[in-house]
Design a protein around this motif. Structure first.
Motif, PDB file in Angstrom:
ATOM      1  N   SER A  97       0.835  -1.194   0.000  1.00 49.33           N
ATOM      2  CA  SER A  97       0.000   0.000   0.000  1.00 49.33           C
ATOM      3  C   SER A  97       0.867   1.240   0.000  1.00 49.33           C
ATOM      4  N   LEU A  98       0.629   2.107  -0.979  1.00 53.80           N
ATOM      5  CA  LEU A  98       1.386   3.359  -1.044  1.00 53.80           C
ATOM      6  C   LEU A  98       1.158   4.208   0.191  1.00 53.80           C
ATOM      7  N   GLY A  99      -0.026   4.128   0.726  1.00 55.97           N
ATOM      8  CA  GLY A  99      -0.358   4.968   1.869  1.00 55.97           C
ATOM      9  C   GLY A  99       0.508   4.716   3.084  1.00 55.97           C
ATOM     10  N   TYR A 100       1.044   3.520   3.203  1.00 51.64           N
ATOM     11  CA  TYR A 100       1.857   3.191   4.364  1.00 51.64           C
ATOM     12  C   TYR A 100       3.341   3.441   4.139  1.00 51.64           C
ATOM     13  N   LEU A 101       3.709   3.835   2.922  1.00 48.12           N
ATOM     14  CA  LEU A 101       5.113   4.113   2.646  1.00 48.12           C
ATOM     15  C   LEU A 101       5.468   5.519   3.120  1.00 48.12           C
ATOM     16  N   PRO A 102       6.711   5.732   3.588  1.00 50.32           N
ATOM     17  CA  PRO A 102       7.103   7.063   4.082  1.00 50.32           C
ATOM     18  C   PRO A 102       7.300   8.062   2.952  1.00 50.32           C
ATOM     19  N   GLY A 103       7.250   9.352   3.308  1.00 52.79           N
ATOM     20  CA  GLY A 103       7.580  10.397   2.355  1.00 52.79           C
ATOM     21  C   GLY A 103       6.377  10.986   1.648  1.00 52.79           C
ATOM     22  N   ASP A 104       6.664  12.015   0.797  1.00 50.53           N
ATOM     23  CA  ASP A 104       5.591  12.629   0.021  1.00 50.53           C
ATOM     24  C   ASP A 104       5.283  11.746  -1.186  1.00 50.53           C
ATOM     25  N   PHE A 105       4.376  12.232  -2.052  1.00 52.68           N
ATOM     26  CA  PHE A 105       3.911  11.391  -3.161  1.00 52.68           C
ATOM     27  C   PHE A 105       5.053  10.991  -4.094  1.00 52.68           C
ATOM     28  N   ARG A 106       5.937  11.970  -4.396  1.00 52.82           N
ATOM     29  CA  ARG A 106       7.069  11.659  -5.288  1.00 52.82           C
ATOM     30  C   ARG A 106       7.955  10.577  -4.679  1.00 52.82           C
ATOM     31  N   GLU A 107       8.188  10.675  -3.388  1.00 57.23           N
ATOM     32  CA  GLU A 107       9.024   9.667  -2.728  1.00 57.23           C
ATOM     33  C   GLU A 107       8.335   8.306  -2.698  1.00 57.23           C
ATOM     34  N   LYS A 108       7.011   8.327  -2.574  1.00 61.91           N
ATOM     35  CA  LYS A 108       6.271   7.074  -2.543  1.00 61.91           C
ATOM     36  C   LYS A 108       6.337   6.341  -3.885  1.00 61.91           C
ATOM     37  N   VAL A 109       6.278   7.105  -4.990  1.00 61.44           N
ATOM     38  CA  VAL A 109       6.252   6.459  -6.312  1.00 61.44           C
ATOM     39  C   VAL A 109       7.653   6.214  -6.864  1.00 61.44           C
ATOM     40  N   SER A 110       8.674   6.749  -6.224  1.00 61.24           N
ATOM     41  CA  SER A 110      10.038   6.591  -6.726  1.00 61.24           C
ATOM     42  C   SER A 110      10.425   5.141  -7.009  1.00 61.24           C
ATOM     43  N   PRO A 111      10.083   4.184  -6.126  1.00 56.02           N
ATOM     44  CA  PRO A 111      10.441   2.787  -6.416  1.00 56.02           C
ATOM     45  C   PRO A 111       9.845   2.266  -7.722  1.00 56.02           C
ATOM     46  N   TYR A 112       8.672   2.772  -8.101  1.00 54.78           N
ATOM     47  CA  TYR A 112       8.029   2.299  -9.323  1.00 54.78           C
ATOM     48  C   TYR A 112       8.703   2.869 -10.571  1.00 54.78           C
ATOM     49  N   LEU A 113       9.377   3.987 -10.415  1.00 58.01           N
ATOM     50  CA  LEU A 113      10.055   4.622 -11.547  1.00 58.01           C
ATOM     51  C   LEU A 113      11.489   4.144 -11.692  1.00 58.01           C
TER      52      LEU A 113
END
Length: 315
Positions: A173-189
């Motif tokens: 769940s993205l919601g449980y990952l730390p950081g702002d939205f960019r930091e949350k999606v960084s692993p997917y990029l």
């Protein structure tokens, strides 16, 4: 073999730690020797090659390529070495692809198709405004698209590259990952950055990103935009909804090209959604300017174990 067919060549080991090239107890050298009939030894800080002219020249180029990798800060392993061996052994094939306009020159390497579907894919990217590539992991869908994007940018055909992915998680769940939205999606990029770094020096990639000439962003950032003079790649397209796919494909502006890649066997969407990639694969098949290319296990260019794993799961 006649004596006149045998030549001697050597490559100096300048600017690199010989151990990094040769491996512990010359393990890398022994691995290389398995693929050639020539004698390969190290003396006086030089790799010395004795063998048939064509093969000796291939080994010389191989050693030079490995030295270049070390100077870029890479660490050698058997997969990397085997890939370089395959490249030098297929050098004649590369020449053929070059004549046919199917090689892709990037700052760090020359890339070319290694299967009929990869050839079809590169030809489609040249000819069509939108190309949809569907197939299993490791078939070169994203890698070849990024290579074409870099080539188009450096040759002045486009002014920017846009790489995007949907932020859909596989069991997390993205919601449980730390950081702002960019930091949350960084692993997917991350896979998109990996492809860029494999073809261009890291500092150059960072500079182009800072200047917004290369943009790597989640799919949500594409909404409401018109993307002209751009090479746009949507990776992991199987994780888009129908609405998201339509939104992405209608972002295309003048002098732009869009590539969509994905694997319809790895859909992470909730069951209530239809994959935008599956929908586009059937809906757009007869639309002028759109080409759909399908890949299979025979196109996998990663280590053989990847093919065997994919086959095991499909069975």
């Amino acid at each position: 073999m006649e004596e006149k067919d045998i030549i001697k060549l050597s490559v100096p080991l300048k600017g690199v730690n010989p151990l990094s090239l040769l491996g512990l107890a010359d393990a890398n050298l022994a691995f290389i020797a398995k693929f050639f009939s020539s004698q390969i030894v190290v003396r006086n800080n030089r790799v010395r090659i004795l063998g048939p002219k064509k093969e000796a020249e291939q080994i010389k180029v191989l050693i030079q390529n490995l030295i270049r990798r070390l100077k870029r800060g890479e660490t050698l392993n058997q997969d990397i070495i085997k890939g370089e061996i395959e490249t030098v052994k297929e050098s004649g094939e590369v020449d053929t692809f070059e004549k046919e306009g199917l090689t892709i020159s990037t700052p760090k390497k020359i890339i070319y198709p290694k299967s009929p579907h990869q050839r079809e894919y590169l030809e489609a990217i040249e000819k069509y405004s939108i190309v949809i590539a569907i197939g299993p992991a490791g078939t070169g869908k994203t890698y070849l698209a990024v290579a074409k994007a870099i080539s188009a940018l450096l040759s002045g055909k486009v002014e920017r590259i846009i790489l995007t992915r949907p932020a859909v998680e596989a069991g997390e769940s993205l919601g449980y990952l730390p950081g702002d939205f960019r930091e949350k999606v960084s692993p997917y990029l991350r896979p998109l950055y990996d492809a860029l770094f494999d073809m261009m020096p890291i500092e150059k990639v960072k500079r182009l990103i800072d200047e917004e000439i290369i943009e790597v962003a989640p799919l949500a950032y594409m909404r409401g935009r018109t993307l002209s003079d751009a090479f746009i790649i949507l990776d992991e397209g199987q994780n888009t909804t129908q609405i998201q796919m339509k939104m992405f494909l209608t972002r295309l502006g003048y002098n732009s090209k869009a590539i969509v890649t994905g694997d319809i066997t790895q859909i992470d969407l909730a069951a209530k959604y239809t994959s935008g990639l599956v929908d586009a694969g059937s809906r757009l098949v007869r639309v002028e300017g759109v080409k759909i290319v399908y890949f299979d296990q025979n196109d996998i260019s990663r280590p053989g174990i990847v093919s065997r794993i994919i086959r095991a799961y499909e069975e």
